[in-house]
Enzyme design. Structure first.
Site, PDB file in Angstrom:
ATOM      1  N   ASP A  24     -24.869  62.652 146.375  1.00 29.40           N
ATOM      2  CA  ASP A  24     -26.098  63.557 146.256  1.00 29.40           C
ATOM      3  C   ASP A  24     -25.877  64.192 148.262  1.00 29.40           C
ATOM      4  O   ASP A  24     -26.630  63.410 148.596  1.00 29.40           O
ATOM      5  CB  ASP A  24     -27.401  64.191 146.047  1.00 29.40           C
ATOM      6  CG  ASP A  24     -26.700  64.295 144.073  1.00 29.40           C
ATOM      7  OD1 ASP A  24     -26.043  64.463 143.596  1.00 29.40           O
ATOM      8  OD2 ASP A  24     -27.502  63.678 143.958  1.00 29.40           O
ATOM      9  N   ARG A  36     -18.201  68.185 146.541  1.00 31.40           N
ATOM     10  CA  ARG A  36     -18.727  69.231 145.634  1.00 31.40           C
ATOM     11  C   ARG A  36     -19.606  70.132 147.336  1.00 31.40           C
ATOM     12  O   ARG A  36     -20.116  69.995 147.528  1.00 31.40           O
ATOM     13  CB  ARG A  36     -19.989  68.671 144.922  1.00 31.40           C
ATOM     14  CG  ARG A  36     -20.767  69.815 144.475  1.00 31.40           C
ATOM     15  CD  ARG A  36     -21.908  68.537 143.855  1.00 31.40           C
ATOM     16  NE  ARG A  36     -21.766  68.022 142.533  1.00 31.40           N
ATOM     17  CZ  ARG A  36     -22.896  66.674 142.940  1.00 31.40           C
ATOM     18  NH1 ARG A  36     -23.897  66.917 143.622  1.00 31.40           N
ATOM     19  NH2 ARG A  36     -22.657  65.546 142.887  1.00 31.40           N
TER      20      ARG A  36
END
Ligand code: FDA
Length: 323
Positions: free
Chosen positions: A134, A186
């Site tokens: 992340d 992502r």
């Protein structure tokens, strides 16, 4: 205007330990947080993932936590990740694991984080489970990219993906390097409270920059040497439609990209895309450190305040109603 103020309010609250400790003492708050969080235990998360599987969606599991400030706290997150990988390996096909590097030591030192992420990566490689890194507040951005690139070099067989934030002004230059390393990305808009110098604030301009980035990450772009799978982490209909059209225009198969969405957000759209043959992965967080994550979800859509108010009223009327 009000929604911008609420956004800043929730993002500031997300960093307040005092507010966190008050809110977490209320059982009602824990119930309300379940809208976005699978639960506090691995078992809660597994039962959510099994439900997600039923209609063909995939999942990425996140053990909640960020900014660990002691080695002990960071190491206990590493241990939980290792146990989680074992469970995923035994029971949950096609599931990846998402990590916030500050939960495993990045806020203490990059070296410690490298040591700890290696332990997780070794296990993930052995079990062939993909890891997703992340992206957190911009002060950790360069270190996060450095840890990710080192990880890819050290564990060439590891399937690893990194989140990149479309709102950051520095992202176009960061993705050039990542694309040339064939990094799986992502793309998300970005969820943190950043200054004007660091991040674009206007929604339309963020959308435009996200589209420019996707353009650069798809075949035909001089940025990429060979195509690696693009994941779009967004619920925004404009970005979703743009990526669908771009894949069709390039005659690419549907499985050459992935739509990622958060647990508890636009589930109808997750199911619709899956039925249409697209890969959809749901980000499923669990654990007892849910407060900052929950506050960021509130900040993204201040209308969520209404569901909180409704839940409070419901609980009050239940308590006050005659038995
Ligand atoms: P936008 O906010 O414009 O929302 C579009 C629509 O989606 C809204 O109109 C609403 O219908 C719905 N929606 C969106 N958020 C909602 C919410 N909280 N509650 C209810 N409805 C909502 N960020 C980051 O900084 N680092 C990261 O690593 C990640 N990782 C990540 C993974 C995945 C799978 C997703 C989907 C998102 C992230 N994010 C993230 C969060 C991301 O940066 C961003 O804050 C949110 O996705 C919200 O932006 P959208 O692109 O969804 O659009």
């Amino acid at each position: 205007m009000l929604s911008a103020l609420l956004r800043v309010f929730f993002l500031r609250c997300s960093r307040s330990k005092i507010i966190e400790s008050i809110v977490k003492k209320t059982p009602l708050a824990r119930n309300i947080s379940r809208r976005f969080i699978a639960g506090e235990t691995k078992e809660d998360a597994i039962s959510v993932v099994q439900r997600i599987f039923q209609d063909g969606r995939r999942a990425t599991l996140d053990y909640l936590g960020e900014e660990a400030l002691t080695k002990q706290e960071a190491f206990s997150a590493v241990c939980e990740y290792i146990k989680l990988l074992d469970v995923v390996g035994q029971r949950l096909l096609y599931t990846s694991v998402s990590i916030k590097l500050t939960s495993i030591g990045l806020a203490i030192s990059e070296r410690l984080c490298n040591d700890y992420v290696d332990l997780i990566a070794k296990k993930a490689c052995a079990l062939k489970i993909p890891l997703e890194v992340d992206m957190e507040g911009s002060k950790y951005k360069d270190q996060t990219i450095a840890v990710f690139c080192r990880l890819k070099d050290k564990f060439p067989t590891l399937k690893a993906r990194i989140a990149i934030q479309g709102y950051l002004r520095s992202t176009p230059s960061d993705i050039r390097e990542l694309a040339q390393r064939c990094a799986n990305i992502r793309l998300v808009k970005g969820a943190y409270d950043e200054s004007n110098e660091v991040a674009i604030r206007d929604k339309k301009n963020i959308q435009e920059q996200c589209i420019e980035i996707m353009e650069k990450l798809l075949p035909g772009s001089p940025y990429i040497l060979s195509y690696s799978y693009l994941a779009l982490g967004s619920h925004d209909p404009v970005l979703i439609k743009w990526l669908i059209d771009a894949i069709k225009k390039r005659d690419m198969p549907k499985y050459s990209c992935e739509f990622q969405m958060l647990y508890g957000v636009r589930e109808d759209e997750q199911i619709r895309l899956t039925r249409d043959g697209w890969n959809v992965r749901v980000y499923v967080p669990y654990g007892n450190k849910w407060f900052p994550y929950f506050m960021r979800r509130m900040a993204e859509r201040p209308a969520n305040v209404c569901f909180v108010i409704r839940a409070i009223i419901n609980s009050l009327t239940k308590t006050n109603s005659p038995v």
